[in-house]
Design a protein around this motif. Sequence first.
Motif, mmCIF file in Angstrom:
data_model
loop_
_atom_site.group_PDB
_atom_site.id
_atom_site.type_symbol
_atom_site.label_atom_id
_atom_site.label_comp_id
_atom_site.label_asym_id
_atom_site.label_seq_id
_atom_site.Cartn_x
_atom_site.Cartn_y
_atom_site.Cartn_z
ATOM 1 N N ALA A 1 56.797 -32.055 -25.496
ATOM 2 C CA ALA A 1 56.436 -32.767 -24.270
ATOM 3 C C ALA A 1 56.742 -31.918 -23.041
ATOM 4 C CB ALA A 1 57.199 -34.086 -24.189
ATOM 5 N N SER A 2 57.914 -31.304 -23.033
ATOM 6 C CA SER A 2 58.285 -30.521 -21.853
ATOM 7 C C SER A 2 57.366 -29.311 -21.701
ATOM 8 C CB SER A 2 59.742 -30.078 -21.938
ATOM 9 O OG SER A 2 59.900 -29.061 -22.892
ATOM 10 N N ASN B 1 54.155 -30.602 -20.357
ATOM 11 C CA ASN B 1 54.319 -31.009 -18.955
ATOM 12 C C ASN B 1 54.391 -29.809 -18.018
ATOM 13 O OD1 ASN B 1 54.230 -33.714 -19.473
ATOM 14 N ND2 ASN B 1 56.436 -33.919 -19.758
ATOM 15 N N LEU B 2 54.975 -28.719 -18.516
ATOM 16 C CA LEU B 2 55.022 -27.512 -17.694
ATOM 17 C C LEU B 2 53.599 -26.995 -17.451
ATOM 18 C CD1 LEU B 2 56.748 -25.322 -16.327
ATOM 19 C CD2 LEU B 2 56.783 -24.097 -18.488
ATOM 20 N N ARG C 1 51.891 -29.200 -14.972
ATOM 21 C CA ARG C 1 52.357 -29.002 -13.589
ATOM 22 C C ARG C 1 51.529 -27.927 -12.874
ATOM 23 N NH1 ARG C 1 53.110 -27.625 -9.390
ATOM 24 N NH2 ARG C 1 54.856 -27.821 -7.945
ATOM 25 N N ILE D 1 50.814 -40.459 -14.454
ATOM 26 C CA ILE D 1 51.752 -41.064 -15.403
ATOM 27 C C ILE D 1 52.892 -40.100 -15.774
ATOM 28 C CG2 ILE D 1 50.062 -42.656 -16.394
ATOM 29 C CD1 ILE D 1 49.832 -40.743 -18.792
ATOM 30 N N GLY D 2 52.898 -38.932 -15.133
ATOM 31 C CA GLY D 2 53.993 -37.988 -15.359
ATOM 32 C C GLY D 2 53.866 -37.209 -16.649
ATOM 33 N N GLY D 3 52.673 -37.131 -17.164
ATOM 34 C CA GLY D 3 52.452 -36.337 -18.375
ATOM 35 C C GLY D 3 53.000 -37.021 -19.608
ATOM 36 N N TRP D 4 53.506 -36.209 -20.499
ATOM 37 C CA TRP D 4 53.960 -36.711 -21.791
ATOM 38 C C TRP D 4 55.448 -37.059 -21.753
ATOM 39 C CZ3 TRP D 4 50.217 -33.087 -21.086
ATOM 40 C CH2 TRP D 4 49.027 -33.245 -21.794
ATOM 41 N N ASP D 5 55.791 -38.140 -22.416
ATOM 42 C CA ASP D 5 57.214 -38.444 -22.616
ATOM 43 C C ASP D 5 57.646 -37.753 -23.893
ATOM 44 O OD1 ASP D 5 57.210 -39.932 -20.388
ATOM 45 O OD2 ASP D 5 57.370 -41.883 -21.359
ATOM 46 N N GLY E 1 61.304 -35.775 -19.958
ATOM 47 C CA GLY E 1 60.503 -34.617 -20.378
ATOM 48 C C GLY E 1 59.720 -33.966 -19.259
ATOM 49 N N VAL F 1 58.793 -31.449 -16.462
ATOM 50 C CA VAL F 1 59.150 -30.068 -16.152
ATOM 51 C C VAL F 1 58.377 -29.639 -14.916
ATOM 52 C CG1 VAL F 1 59.295 -27.692 -16.999
ATOM 53 C CG2 VAL F 1 59.439 -29.567 -18.605
#
Lengths: 433, 469
Positions: free
Chosen positions: A135-136, A139-140, A143, A237-241, B229, B231
């Motif tokens: 997920a991180s 999400n990177l 971004r 939605i802030g991407g993936w949890d 999560g 980033v």
Amino acid sequence: MWEVVFDYFDSMTPDQFVRTYWYLIFLELPRYLFLDYMVLLLYYLRRFSMKKTYKEAQYRFWSESPLVTIMAPGKNEGKNLYKLVKSLEDQTYQNFEIIIVDDGSDDDTPIIGNSLLKAGLIDVFLRNEVRGGKASAANLALRYSKGKYVVHLDADSSLDRNAIERIITRFYLDPEIGCVGGNLKVRNAKESMAATLQAMEYLSSISVGRIVTSYLGIYRIISGAFGAFRTDVLKRIGGWDIGPGLDGDVTQKFQKLGYKVVFEDRAICLTSVPVKFKTLTKQRLRWNKSTVRFRLRKHIDVFLPTANFKFTTFFSSLENIVFNVVFSFLWIVYLFDILWNFTDTFALIIVTKLAIYTVISYLQFFVLIALSERWRSELWLGLYIPLETIYNGYYMRFIRVMAYIKEMYFYSSYKDVWNPAKTSDKALDHGKL
Amino acid sequence: MNVIEAFNREHNTVHSENGLDILFIRNYEAVRISALISYDVIILEYHDPSGAGDLLNKIRAASYEDVYLIPCFLLKLDAQVDPLHLALADGIVERVSIASHHSIVERIISVKNDYKAIKTDFVGRQVVLKLIRFLHSRDIRLKPVPSSNTLMGYSFPFLDANSHLHDYQENIEILKVSVDRGFLSPHFEDVVHLCSNCGSGFINYREVCPKCGTRKHFSEYSIHHFVCGYVGPESDFFQDKKLVCPKCNRQLRHIGVDYDKPSRISECENGHVFQEPEIETYCFNCGDTNKLESIIDYEINTYELTATGVSMALSGITKEESNIEEIDGVVSFSVFKTLLKVEAERRKLTKGSVSVSYISFLFTPKTIKAHLDSYDQFTHQIAALVRNLLQPTEVLTLANDDTFLVMSPEADMKETKKRLQELSSKLKSVLQKQFETTDNDRILVDSFEMEDKESVGILEQINEHINIL
């Protein structure tokens, strides 16, 4: 032996037949044969009738030619990157940027990624020195994505030439579509028995299941291996949890916001599947645990009559819970039922069931082969249908039941090493996210 | 200490110590280089570093052994002695006396007297012989001196003083040839990184965007929030000096517990995202912008005289004499000087004109290396080429390995200069075709008219330009 079988069926009244095969008659046949194939028929009829509309959508898509961000986050995926990039280089649609995220790899991925960047084959290569989880990493990439749409790929995937065009065109068919799932097929089907059975599974149950749920508006998982999202909504939605099960989770969030989630069976992605049953078991345990973790815990609110209540979301989750969780436990009940009440004929019942499943599976298989764009290379899979019935009917059901129990009572998805402990622990601490 | 003031000449005084005449120089401008031949030792009052440096350079650049090898000390006053100047001197004295450096002075004078008795057959670069004798007379190594005034960052002051175009690449070439011929042996000191275009070490290493090459970019740590999560760059999280997650609004309190910083990411003014900026080099000297890979790594060494070097210093013989005179119209340097004298005498009688031109080849180390094994033959072929392009009345000689002198009797100066320039262009073209030389291999030409009565005057005039003597 055949006399025994004949005598068994000859002596059976219709009531007895129903009593013995109630699971098949009332649950499986209506859901997985009649409903699926009726919807499949309707789907192809509609697709045929919408040819002109589809062409117009394609025209709108090409006229706008939006920038698409293709992201492939992963760990130790360096060896797969070149193949992925080459398949992207050959796409019919070319206005895209490629972002590769290396999530703390300890192999040659950084060297490979940087060399692809220097060669101009990818646009951005980002490396997390410390592993943060899928997920991180995604999400990177999100971004720094600049595209109007984001296509999420697994690094070990490769796409058909028109896959990006196909998957993005769906957004131009209906502005309410928030995300589109691509059609996964198995690349390494001949590598092992496990891989072959999965190839069958992807061709029949997974693809058909997704076409059907998509048609009914209750499609619930955009696979991380190949899925497209509207970037603005995904960022909102802030991407993936954190996962495991992040694909279903992010899809659910789109549904909650009122966006349509659809499946594009003509956007084809070849992916590599586990070649060992041990790895496959781990993968499926992880996938099935997420049903409990996300549907029954995190997103349980979809069943509540709140201001945000939506019937599609409600039915999507309900279908998932009933046909997966409830059916799996009923299957255990059924097994005990026939073992207890039909002890003498238990083995015969099981064998008969398998025979019935095999016949039905062959029927399904030939329908799907007729519809497949690469039927010649998939025809050989028909040889494995008898095994496929055991794979789907027993092996997968057993894994499902195990996964549900493990997650319900032991929260075991939070201990899965697939995700770094630092994130799983925090997710567990903060209300079982 | 027996120090007697002999006479005073515009502040420069001559002292006598242990039978040696010591010139104590206070007024640098009053010194005539050729007059230094009369003294045994020099003490230079170090009150004006710049002036002292200029004078030391002139002394070490002189042609005569009695001058360029003269023991020279610096009388240190308040000014800090520049290491470049110290490398040209033989030491520092506290007062006008050489008592503390007696042994080195004795050695230099003794060795210098030995050299005087040797008839030099040296036909290579005169600088090489000078350098080797300088090192041998002092029994020292040639050490690089760090210097911000030189393009390379290191200087070899003795070579700089003798470099006729102040071209450090020529020094590199001299050192390389000296090593290749076995006169000097190198000992590693350092590696400098030089511009591939001009050889300067004054380079700015810039981090640029690998996509658009802009220097304007900024980098930030990325933060990974464990709970949700998310980033993103640090700036996404800053809210009133606190770190707050933009996705879940939770405050991040503890690194390693709530969050970590897995990477550092740069973004340029044009929106390109990257982690590894490209390193670009900018040469302050020539303005050339290039990739890091183009930078030349050059090894800086200390050089020690080898046995061959010592032998060459003592004998003055470096190799078999060239038989270049076998070519028609080419004479040896001694014959050339005799003919020049004859012409000077004739000029006195006829009032005619005589001009002497030099044709100097500045080959790159690459070209020299390519012909090193048959350098004589290479020179021989060039001599033949030059001879063919000259007029029949002109006399040609090889002054050193790469400089020819041409004597042109009764020639118009302007016309000679023009002709020499044309000759230079033709030569360049022929060399490029026949010997695969490049534009970096240069040919310097110039012509001088004999003005004074002495033939040696015109050679000294040329020598000031290209050190042939």
